[in-house]
Scaffold this motif. Structure first.
Motif, PDB file in Angstrom:
ATOM      1  N   UNK A   1       0.821  -1.211   0.000  1.00 16.58           N
ATOM      2  CA  UNK A   1       0.000   0.000   0.000  1.00 16.58           C
ATOM      3  C   UNK A   1       0.853   1.259   0.000  1.00 16.58           C
ATOM      4  N   UNK A   2       1.897   1.273   0.796  1.00 13.29           N
ATOM      5  CA  UNK A   2       2.738   2.474   0.883  1.00 13.29           C
ATOM      6  C   UNK A   2       3.339   2.803  -0.479  1.00 13.29           C
ATOM      7  N   UNK A   3       3.805   1.773  -1.173  1.00 15.60           N
ATOM      8  CA  UNK A   3       4.408   2.006  -2.485  1.00 15.60           C
ATOM      9  C   UNK A   3       3.357   2.105  -3.587  1.00 15.60           C
ATOM     10  N   UNK A   4       2.244   1.402  -3.431  1.00 13.36           N
ATOM     11  CA  UNK A   4       1.273   1.280  -4.513  1.00 13.36           C
ATOM     12  C   UNK A   4       0.273   2.405  -4.638  1.00 13.36           C
ATOM     13  N   UNK A   5      -0.147   2.989  -3.532  1.00  8.25           N
ATOM     14  CA  UNK A   5      -1.174   4.031  -3.603  1.00  8.25           C
ATOM     15  C   UNK A   5      -0.763   5.171  -4.536  1.00  8.25           C
ATOM     16  N   UNK A   6       0.462   5.691  -4.444  1.00  5.37           N
ATOM     17  CA  UNK A   6       0.836   6.738  -5.408  1.00  5.37           C
ATOM     18  C   UNK A   6       0.792   6.243  -6.860  1.00  5.37           C
ATOM     19  N   UNK A   7       1.114   4.984  -7.082  1.00  6.44           N
ATOM     20  CA  UNK A   7       1.070   4.447  -8.446  1.00  6.44           C
ATOM     21  C   UNK A   7      -0.364   4.362  -8.957  1.00  6.44           C
ATOM     22  N   UNK A   8      -1.284   4.018  -8.087  1.00  8.60           N
ATOM     23  CA  UNK A   8      -2.674   3.847  -8.493  1.00  8.60           C
ATOM     24  C   UNK A   8      -3.309   5.180  -8.861  1.00  8.60           C
ATOM     25  N   UNK A   9      -3.005   6.216  -8.123  1.00  4.49           N
ATOM     26  CA  UNK A   9      -3.643   7.506  -8.387  1.00  4.49           C
ATOM     27  C   UNK A   9      -2.916   8.313  -9.470  1.00  4.49           C
ATOM     28  N   UNK A  10      -1.740   7.901  -9.853  1.00  3.30           N
ATOM     29  CA  UNK A  10      -0.931   8.626 -10.834  1.00  3.30           C
ATOM     30  C   UNK A  10      -1.325   8.229 -12.259  1.00  3.30           C
ATOM     31  N   UNK A  11      -1.567   9.209 -13.087  1.00  2.17           N
ATOM     32  CA  UNK A  11      -1.930   8.952 -14.488  1.00  2.17           C
ATOM     33  C   UNK A  11      -0.797   8.303 -15.278  1.00  2.17           C
ATOM     34  N   UNK A  12       0.435   8.582 -14.882  1.00  2.00           N
ATOM     35  CA  UNK A  12       1.572   8.017 -15.602  1.00  2.00           C
ATOM     36  C   UNK A  12       1.572   6.503 -15.600  1.00  2.00           C
ATOM     37  N   UNK A  13       1.055   5.904 -14.545  1.00  2.00           N
ATOM     38  CA  UNK A  13       0.956   4.445 -14.474  1.00  2.00           C
ATOM     39  C   UNK A  13       0.079   3.926 -15.606  1.00  2.00           C
ATOM     40  N   UNK A  14      -1.036   4.606 -15.839  1.00  2.00           N
ATOM     41  CA  UNK A  14      -1.950   4.184 -16.905  1.00  2.00           C
ATOM     42  C   UNK A  14      -1.300   4.359 -18.278  1.00  2.00           C
ATOM     43  N   UNK A  15      -0.543   5.439 -18.436  1.00  2.00           N
ATOM     44  CA  UNK A  15       0.140   5.668 -19.707  1.00  2.00           C
ATOM     45  C   UNK A  15       1.206   4.598 -19.964  1.00  2.00           C
ATOM     46  N   UNK A  16       1.971   4.266 -18.948  1.00  2.00           N
ATOM     47  CA  UNK A  16       3.004   3.234 -19.094  1.00  2.00           C
ATOM     48  C   UNK A  16       2.364   1.898 -19.420  1.00  2.00           C
ATOM     49  N   UNK A  17       1.292   1.567 -18.689  1.00  2.00           N
ATOM     50  CA  UNK A  17       0.590   0.309 -18.953  1.00  2.00           C
ATOM     51  C   UNK A  17       0.060   0.233 -20.376  1.00  2.00           C
ATOM     52  N   UNK A  18      -0.512   1.334 -20.867  1.00  2.00           N
ATOM     53  CA  UNK A  18      -1.016   1.363 -22.245  1.00  2.00           C
ATOM     54  C   UNK A  18       0.135   1.213 -23.246  1.00  2.00           C
ATOM     55  N   UNK A  19       1.262   1.815 -22.952  1.00  2.00           N
ATOM     56  CA  UNK A  19       2.428   1.729 -23.828  1.00  2.00           C
ATOM     57  C   UNK A  19       2.942   0.290 -23.917  1.00  2.00           C
ATOM     58  N   UNK A  20       3.131  -0.366 -22.775  1.00  2.05           N
ATOM     59  CA  UNK A  20       3.681  -1.728 -22.837  1.00  2.05           C
ATOM     60  C   UNK A  20       2.643  -2.731 -23.340  1.00  2.05           C
ATOM     61  N   UNK A  21       1.346  -2.404 -23.241  1.00  2.37           N
ATOM     62  CA  UNK A  21       0.303  -3.315 -23.736  1.00  2.37           C
ATOM     63  C   UNK A  21       0.436  -3.534 -25.237  1.00  2.37           C
ATOM     64  N   UNK A  22       0.928  -2.532 -25.936  1.00  5.13           N
ATOM     65  CA  UNK A  22       1.103  -2.637 -27.389  1.00  5.13           C
ATOM     66  C   UNK A  22       2.404  -3.345 -27.756  1.00  5.13           C
ATOM     67  N   UNK A  23       3.201  -3.702 -26.772  1.00  7.21           N
ATOM     68  CA  UNK A  23       4.507  -4.337 -26.993  1.00  7.21           C
ATOM     69  C   UNK A  23       4.638  -5.543 -26.064  1.00  7.21           C
ATOM     70  N   UNK A  24       4.197  -6.715 -26.514  1.00  5.26           N
ATOM     71  CA  UNK A  24       4.195  -7.913 -25.660  1.00  5.26           C
ATOM     72  C   UNK A  24       5.554  -8.228 -25.024  1.00  5.26           C
TER      73      UNK A  24
END
Length: 185
Positions: free
Chosen positions: A70-93
């Motif tokens: 939770x301590x490390x993850x909460x900032x990742x969950x609320x940060x838009x950059x996480x979603x952008x990174x996930x979308x980027x790597x989704x296109x590159x298996x």
């Protein structure tokens, strides 16, 4: 031995000095050998910057891992950059696999630094350390649950949602492993 000018925070050298003094004071060869054995053990001991791991991964370890996640993850969950990174790597298996491998490598590195290979007794199928599995289950489960419940992922696009959750889970796994090894006070 036991002088009043001893430092407040003794270290291995202080213990070795005390044992050397004791070695001179004991009378019998058996006692002297016992002191020497203690000195050999102390020389082999290494200072650990982290806490001692219990031999089995239990509820307390899972709780520590959850807090670290939770301590490390909460900032990742609320940060838009996480979603952008996930979308980027989704296109590159290959990047999805590389992200998972790097995350596993970070967790293993942290656990090995804490000496978990020396104390691990519980093995799944006789091979996989239960501590590693426990940390991964806690962190991945927390990432999946929070990313879904908080509406951070859209499971109608499962590869993108899975990749975004993976990015969060990697960071949460690092937090979980650190939470598990931090010293108890």
């Amino acid at each position: 031995m036991g002088s009043s000018d001893a430092p407040e925070d003794p270290d291995l050298e202080d213990a070795m000095d005390e044992l050397e003094e004791l070695e001179e004071l004991v009378d019998s060869p058996a006692e002297r050998e016992q002191v020497r054995e203690a000195m050999r053990t102390l020389r082999r001991a290494r200072a650990r910057p982290f806490g001692r791991l219990r031999s089995a991964f239990g509820r307390r370890d899972a709780g520590e891992a959850l807090v670290g996640s939770f301590i490390f993850g909460i900032p990742m969950i609320v940060e838009e950059g996480t979603l952008e990174i996930g979308a980027y790597i989704a296109a590159r298996p290959a990047y999805i696999g590389l992200t998972a491998i790097l995350g596993l490598g970070f967790v293993l590195g942290i656990l090995y630094a804490a000496g978990f290979a020396e104390v691990e007794e519980d093995l799944l199928a006789g091979v996989v350390p239960f501590r590693l599995v426990g940390i991964l289950v806690v962190s991945c489960g927390a990432a999946l649950l929070l990313m879904t419940v908080w509406g951070r992922v859209d499971w109608t696009t499962p590869v993108v949602a899975g990749s975004q959750t993976l990015v969060t889970a990697v960071v949460m796994a690092v937090g979980a492993s650190l939470g598990d090894i931090l010293p108890e006070r």
